[in-house]
Structures are given as structure tokens and as C-alpha cells.
Design a protein around this motif. Structure first.
Motif, PDB file in Angstrom:
ATOM      1  N   LYS A 131       0.785   9.385  -6.979  1.00 11.68           N
ATOM      2  CA  LYS A 131       0.010   8.831  -5.867  1.00 11.68           C
ATOM      3  C   LYS A 131      -0.459   7.399  -6.113  1.00 11.68           C
ATOM      4  O   LYS A 131      -1.037   6.771  -5.232  1.00 11.68           O
ATOM      5  CB  LYS A 131      -1.195   9.726  -5.593  1.00 11.68           C
ATOM      6  CG  LYS A 131      -0.816  11.161  -5.239  1.00 11.68           C
ATOM      7  CD  LYS A 131       0.207  11.209  -4.092  1.00 11.68           C
ATOM      8  CE  LYS A 131       0.603  12.630  -3.752  1.00 11.68           C
ATOM      9  NZ  LYS A 131       1.653  12.665  -2.688  1.00 11.68           N
ATOM     10  N   ARG A 132      -0.211   6.871  -7.321  1.00  8.74           N
ATOM     11  CA  ARG A 132      -0.579   5.500  -7.633  1.00  8.74           C
ATOM     12  C   ARG A 132       0.625   4.774  -8.219  1.00  8.74           C
ATOM     13  O   ARG A 132       1.575   5.405  -8.697  1.00  8.74           O
ATOM     14  CB  ARG A 132      -1.742   5.469  -8.639  1.00  8.74           C
ATOM     15  CG  ARG A 132      -2.983   6.190  -8.150  1.00  8.74           C
ATOM     16  CD  ARG A 132      -4.012   6.312  -9.263  1.00  8.74           C
ATOM     17  NE  ARG A 132      -4.481   5.005  -9.711  1.00  8.74           N
ATOM     18  CZ  ARG A 132      -5.223   4.813 -10.801  1.00  8.74           C
ATOM     19  NH1 ARG A 132      -5.571   5.864 -11.556  1.00  8.74           N
ATOM     20  NH2 ARG A 132      -5.630   3.612 -11.136  1.00  8.74           N
ATOM     21  N   SER A 133       0.595   3.463  -8.199  1.00  5.23           N
ATOM     22  CA  SER A 133       1.650   2.682  -8.838  1.00  5.23           C
ATOM     23  C   SER A 133       1.552   2.845 -10.351  1.00  5.23           C
ATOM     24  O   SER A 133       0.461   2.959 -10.918  1.00  5.23           O
ATOM     25  CB  SER A 133       1.523   1.205  -8.463  1.00  5.23           C
ATOM     26  OG  SER A 133       1.687   1.021  -7.073  1.00  5.23           O
ATOM     27  N   GLU A 134       2.721   2.853 -11.007  1.00  3.08           N
ATOM     28  CA  GLU A 134       2.753   3.058 -12.457  1.00  3.08           C
ATOM     29  C   GLU A 134       3.759   2.117 -13.121  1.00  3.08           C
ATOM     30  O   GLU A 134       4.819   1.823 -12.570  1.00  3.08           O
ATOM     31  CB  GLU A 134       3.161   4.493 -12.801  1.00  3.08           C
ATOM     32  CG  GLU A 134       2.142   5.546 -12.449  1.00  3.08           C
ATOM     33  CD  GLU A 134       2.512   6.903 -13.019  1.00  3.08           C
ATOM     34  OE1 GLU A 134       1.825   7.869 -12.680  1.00  3.08           O
ATOM     35  OE2 GLU A 134       3.486   6.981 -13.801  1.00  3.08           O
ATOM     36  N   THR A 176       1.774   4.650 -20.416  1.00  2.00           N
ATOM     37  CA  THR A 176       1.805   4.580 -18.955  1.00  2.00           C
ATOM     38  C   THR A 176       0.503   3.944 -18.462  1.00  2.00           C
ATOM     39  O   THR A 176      -0.586   4.356 -18.894  1.00  2.00           O
ATOM     40  CB  THR A 176       1.970   5.978 -18.346  1.00  2.00           C
ATOM     41  OG1 THR A 176       3.188   6.548 -18.803  1.00  2.00           O
ATOM     42  CG2 THR A 176       1.986   5.912 -16.831  1.00  2.00           C
ATOM     43  N   TYR A 177       0.653   2.972 -17.575  1.00  2.15           N
ATOM     44  CA  TYR A 177      -0.505   2.318 -16.967  1.00  2.15           C
ATOM     45  C   TYR A 177      -0.438   2.478 -15.457  1.00  2.15           C
ATOM     46  O   TYR A 177       0.596   2.181 -14.833  1.00  2.15           O
ATOM     47  CB  TYR A 177      -0.555   0.834 -17.333  1.00  2.15           C
ATOM     48  CG  TYR A 177      -1.690   0.085 -16.665  1.00  2.15           C
ATOM     49  CD1 TYR A 177      -3.006   0.298 -17.043  1.00  2.15           C
ATOM     50  CD2 TYR A 177      -1.426  -0.812 -15.632  1.00  2.15           C
ATOM     51  CE1 TYR A 177      -4.056  -0.371 -16.428  1.00  2.15           C
ATOM     52  CE2 TYR A 177      -2.470  -1.491 -15.000  1.00  2.15           C
ATOM     53  CZ  TYR A 177      -3.792  -1.262 -15.406  1.00  2.15           C
ATOM     54  OH  TYR A 177      -4.811  -1.921 -14.776  1.00  2.15           O
ATOM     55  N   ARG A 178      -1.525   2.948 -14.851  1.00  2.00           N
ATOM     56  CA  ARG A 178      -1.586   3.178 -13.415  1.00  2.00           C
ATOM     57  C   ARG A 178      -2.521   2.165 -12.755  1.00  2.00           C
ATOM     58  O   ARG A 178      -3.569   1.815 -13.317  1.00  2.00           O
ATOM     59  CB  ARG A 178      -2.087   4.611 -13.141  1.00  2.00           C
ATOM     60  CG  ARG A 178      -1.230   5.687 -13.802  1.00  2.00           C
ATOM     61  CD  ARG A 178      -1.859   7.069 -13.687  1.00  2.00           C
ATOM     62  NE  ARG A 178      -1.066   8.049 -14.439  1.00  2.00           N
ATOM     63  CZ  ARG A 178      -1.252   8.312 -15.737  1.00  2.00           C
ATOM     64  NH1 ARG A 178      -2.208   7.671 -16.406  1.00  2.00           N
ATOM     65  NH2 ARG A 178      -0.499   9.198 -16.361  1.00  2.00           N
ATOM     66  N   PHE A 179      -2.144   1.728 -11.569  1.00  2.00           N
ATOM     67  CA  PHE A 179      -2.963   0.719 -10.886  1.00  2.00           C
ATOM     68  C   PHE A 179      -2.881   0.898  -9.364  1.00  2.00           C
ATOM     69  O   PHE A 179      -2.079   1.660  -8.877  1.00  2.00           O
ATOM     70  CB  PHE A 179      -2.529  -0.691 -11.285  1.00  2.00           C
ATOM     71  CG  PHE A 179      -1.071  -0.984 -11.076  1.00  2.00           C
ATOM     72  CD1 PHE A 179      -0.643  -1.608  -9.915  1.00  2.00           C
ATOM     73  CD2 PHE A 179      -0.111  -0.611 -12.021  1.00  2.00           C
ATOM     74  CE1 PHE A 179       0.697  -1.901  -9.700  1.00  2.00           C
ATOM     75  CE2 PHE A 179       1.235  -0.891 -11.812  1.00  2.00           C
ATOM     76  CZ  PHE A 179       1.643  -1.530 -10.658  1.00  2.00           C
TER      77      PHE A 179
END
Length: 435
Positions: free
Chosen positions: A76-79, A432-435
């Protein structure tokens, strides 16, 4: 080795030498790249922890672009997600016999990193896109210069790097589909020695082969939520047809033949399609189980066609071709795994996988002497906050004893037979980084 027979064979004509060595060496290349040992599973540390048992039915992060592109709808978020895998491979050689003297130290696979990276973003509630870069196939080995089997293969560096743009769409609250084209870059460099020392002042001939091609394929995925606790997925990785073009370089050949130089070479290879399916079930808030299987259509590869532009002395650029049967068989691999949510920040994983070899003893190559493969994995994921996850996985891999029996088909490649017992320790890390 019968040097009188070899000398007679070489003296017949330059064309005889070229056809029986250059082309058979190229075919040795094809044997080395079509087996479970070339398949690289390490496209994700989060999946590696469960031996990839739930790869097509769970979307843990953007690496689902490879595992099941339909899973992008679950994010549901950009990764941005990326990592690297490294392996320490051990080869034990026993019962070695051959037509030439030499050593059998084994352990000829150098440690090499396998990187991967992904980017995903939702466009709407039902539509997502992504981009993946990974290595689906690879082979590296470099035996000692005195290796007894060096005339059947002394050096190999084969890799496929894939770029995959992906789109996924949620049809309804239960079903999602996804897919995208794959742009695949194939690079290969191999080397063989030829036993020409008896009529070349003790000097062996060296043949080096390089080839490259870029080819298109595609991946498709379907993900179904059977109920709130269980999901099922299936992923199709298409076959890819490669038409490699490169060169065969001959050095230190007997002077009377005049074969030293560089020759144009072509090799057609099809890496076959595969189907990966799995089930993910959440037993409760802490325990999750995974069960998966993969079918690979290796029987598509029954023979390899090769062509070499023979332009040495006494040959006016003729094109020689040869086909060799490989007799591959389809394979089914299977994996089972589980995860335990220890705390909101920590998840622990474990898995077991079985992956059979498609080749028989008669077809197995010195370049890739692999047997039926088993692996046990352990992994963990740590999320210090909702935006970051760090995944680590360790795997121990071992294989059944693999027999290699190679005959002296060309007259200058002494026969070699041995038993190989292979094992490896692997480590995969990912962030992994979500933004």
C-alpha cells in the motif's frame, strides 16, 4: 591418452582439428549452463528465510516483482528494496580417473556476490507498478591450472541479468493479476585446455569462448485470497531464446596447424519456462506456514545447435555446425517453511527445499557437476519502525553424490571421471524502505 591416434587425427587436416575441438568445446559450454546448479534463487532475503516456500503466495516486500508480480497490489506504500547474496561453495572430488595426470583439489567455485533491487509504487487502490533488477541464472568456477579434468572445462563465468518492468491490478477483493516483460542480458566466458603437448613442445592449447545476447521474455502472476487467513498464488516465468554471438580464441596450438587466432562463433540456447505455485496460511497472529512447488520444463532442451566460422589455415571461412543430444528431463522442486512473529519488530523464519537435477550421469559436465539438492534455511526480519525492514537469511545447501563421466570425444580432450560431493553456506541480506 593415445598420442599416435591424436597425431594422426590432427595431421588429417586443419578442418578435422577445428571441427572436433572448437565445436565440441562450444558444446561443452552448453552443457555447463543447463542444470539446477545454474538457477539462482536468491532474489530476496525475506523469501530466502523460508527456502522460498511461499514466494508466489505472499508479498512481503517489493521483491514480489519476481516471486509473483500480482503481489504488488498488497503493497500500500511505495518501496525501495535491495540486497545481496554470497555463497561459500565446497566441492569434494573422489575416485578421480582420467587419461591425463593432474590434481583434484576441488573447491573451484570462487565467492561471488549476487545483487538484486526493486522499486514499487501504488498508482491507485487497485493498480500498482514496479521495476526489478535481479540475476535468475549464474555460474562461476575456476579450477586449479593442474586440474585433471581441465580438458573438459577449466574456467566458466556465465550470468544472466534481468530487468523487469511490472504492472499489477486487483480485479476484486479476492483476486489480483500482474506481469511484465523481462529484458535479459546473457554474458558468458569459458575456457578449455587441449592436450596437444606431445607434438607442441609440451605446451597445451588453450581455447577461450565468449558470447553475449539480449533477449526478451515475460513473467505473469495470479494471486487469490481464498479466505482471510489463506492465499494461493501461481507465477509463470517464460522461456527465453538466446542467440549468442561471440568469438572462439585459440592460443598455443601446434605451429604446423596455424590455428592460433580468433574465430566468429554462434550458439543458440533456450532457457526453459517454469511455473511456481504456493500456499500461505496464517494460523494465528504469530504463526504463518508456507508450502510451494516449482515445475521447470527442462525436457524442452533435447539438443544444442552450434556454429563456428572456421577460418584458420587451410579453411576459407567455412561454417561448421554440430548438434548434440542433452536428454534433459522435467523437474519438480518443493519447499516448506514457516515464520513466527516474535515481537512487533522481529519475525523469525525457517524452511527446507528439495531441488532435483535434470541431468543424468552421462550428461553431467565438469563445469557443473551437480546432484539432487537439499537446503535448510534460517532467517529473520527486523523493523525498527514502519518505514524500514532489514532481512537476513542463512542457508546450508548439500547435494547427493554426482558422477561425471566424460569421454575423449575429440582426441585431444582426455577422458575424465570422478565423483563430486558439493555443499555450500549462503548468506542473503536485504533492506526495504517505505515512503
Amino acid at each position: 591418452m593415445n598420442y599416435k591416434k591424436v597425431e594422426k587425427r590432427l595431421a588429417l587436416s586443419n578442418k578435422t582439428f577445428t571441427t572436433s575441438t572448437l565445436i565440441l568445446t562450444v558444446i561443452g559450454f552448453s552443457n555447463g549452463i543447463l542444470a539446477n546448479g545454474l538457477t539462482v534463487n536468491e532474489q530476496s532475503a525475506s523469501g530466502a528465510g523460508t527456502a522460498y516456500a511461499g514466494r508466489s503466495s505472499s508479498a512481503l516486500d517489493a521483491s514480489t516483482i519476481y516471486g509473483n508480480p500480482a503481489g504488488l497490489t498488497k503493497l500500500k506504500r511505495s518501496e525501495v528494496s535491495g540486497g545481496v547474496a554470497v555463497f561459500d561453495v565446497k566441492n569434494d572430488i573422489s575416485d578421480a580417473q582420467g587419461g591425463a595426470p593432474g590434481t583434484n583439489k576441488g573447491d573451484f567455485v570462487p565467492m561471488a556476490p549476487v545483487p538484486f533491487g526493486y522499486l514499487s509504487t501504488p498508482i491507485s487502490e487497485d493498480l500498482s507498478v514496479g521495476l526489478g533488477l535481479y540475476v535468475p541464472f549464474g555460474l562461476v568456477n575456476d579450477s586449479e591450472s593442474t586440474f585433471q579434468g581441465r580438458y573438459q572445462g577449466s574456467y566458466s563465468d556465465v550470468k544472466v541479468v534481468t530487468l523487469q518492468p511490472t504492472i499489477a491490478y486487483r480485479i476484486n477483493q479476492y483476486v489480483s493479476i500482474g506481469g511484465g516483460p523481462t529484458i535479459n542480458r546473457f554474458d558468458a566466458e569459458l575456457q578449455n585446455d587441449l592436450a596437444t603437448g606431445a607434438f607442441n613442445a609440451g605446451q597445451d592449447t588453450t581455447i577461450k569462448i565468449d558470447g553475449t545476447d539480449t533477449a526478451l521474455g515475460y513473467n505473469l502472476g495470479l494471486l487469490v485470497d481464498l479466505n482471510p487467513a489463506t492465499s494461493w498464488g501461481i507465477t509463470y516465468h517464460s522461456k527465453v531464446n538466446y542467440h549468442l554471438k561471440g568469438h572462439t580464441t585459440v592460443s598455443d596450438s601446434p605451429g604446423f596447424l596455424g590455428l592460433n587466432g580468433k574465430y566468429d562463433a554462434k550458439l543458440d540456447i533456450t532457457l526453459p519456462e517454469s511455473v511456481d505455485t504456493s500456499i500461505t496460511h496464517h494460523f494465528n497472529e504469530r504463526w504463518t506456514g508456507y508450502l510451494g512447488a516449482t515445475w521447470t520444463r527442462w525436457s524442452r532442451i533435447q539438443q544444442i545447435e552450434t556454429e563456428t566460422n572456421v577460418s584458420g589455415a587451410g579453411n576459407a571461412g567455412s561454417l561448421e555446425s554440430l548438434s548434440e543430444p542433452l536428454n534433459w528431463r522435467d523437474t519438480w522442486s518443493a519447499a516448506v517453511g514457516g515464520s513466527y512473529q516474535l515481537t512487533p519488530q522481529w519475525v523469525l523464519r525457517a524452511g527446507y527445499a528439495y531441488d532435483p537435477s535434470p541431468s543424468h550421469n552421462a550428461d553431467r559436465s565438469v563445469r557443473l557437476p551437480v546432484g539432487n539438492r537439499k537446503s535448510v534455511t534460517l532467517g529473520a526480519g527486523y523493523s525498527p519502525n514502519p518505514n524500514v525492514t532489514i532481512d537476513v537469511a542463512y542457508g546450508y545447501v548439500w547435494e547427493s553424490t554426482a558422477s561425471v563421466n566424460k569421454a575423449n570425444a575429440s582426441g585431444v580432450q582426455p577422458e575424465y571421471s570422478a565423483k563430486f560431493d558439493n555443499s555450500a553456506n549462503g548468506l542473503v541480506t536485504q533492506m526495504t524502505y517505505r515512503f
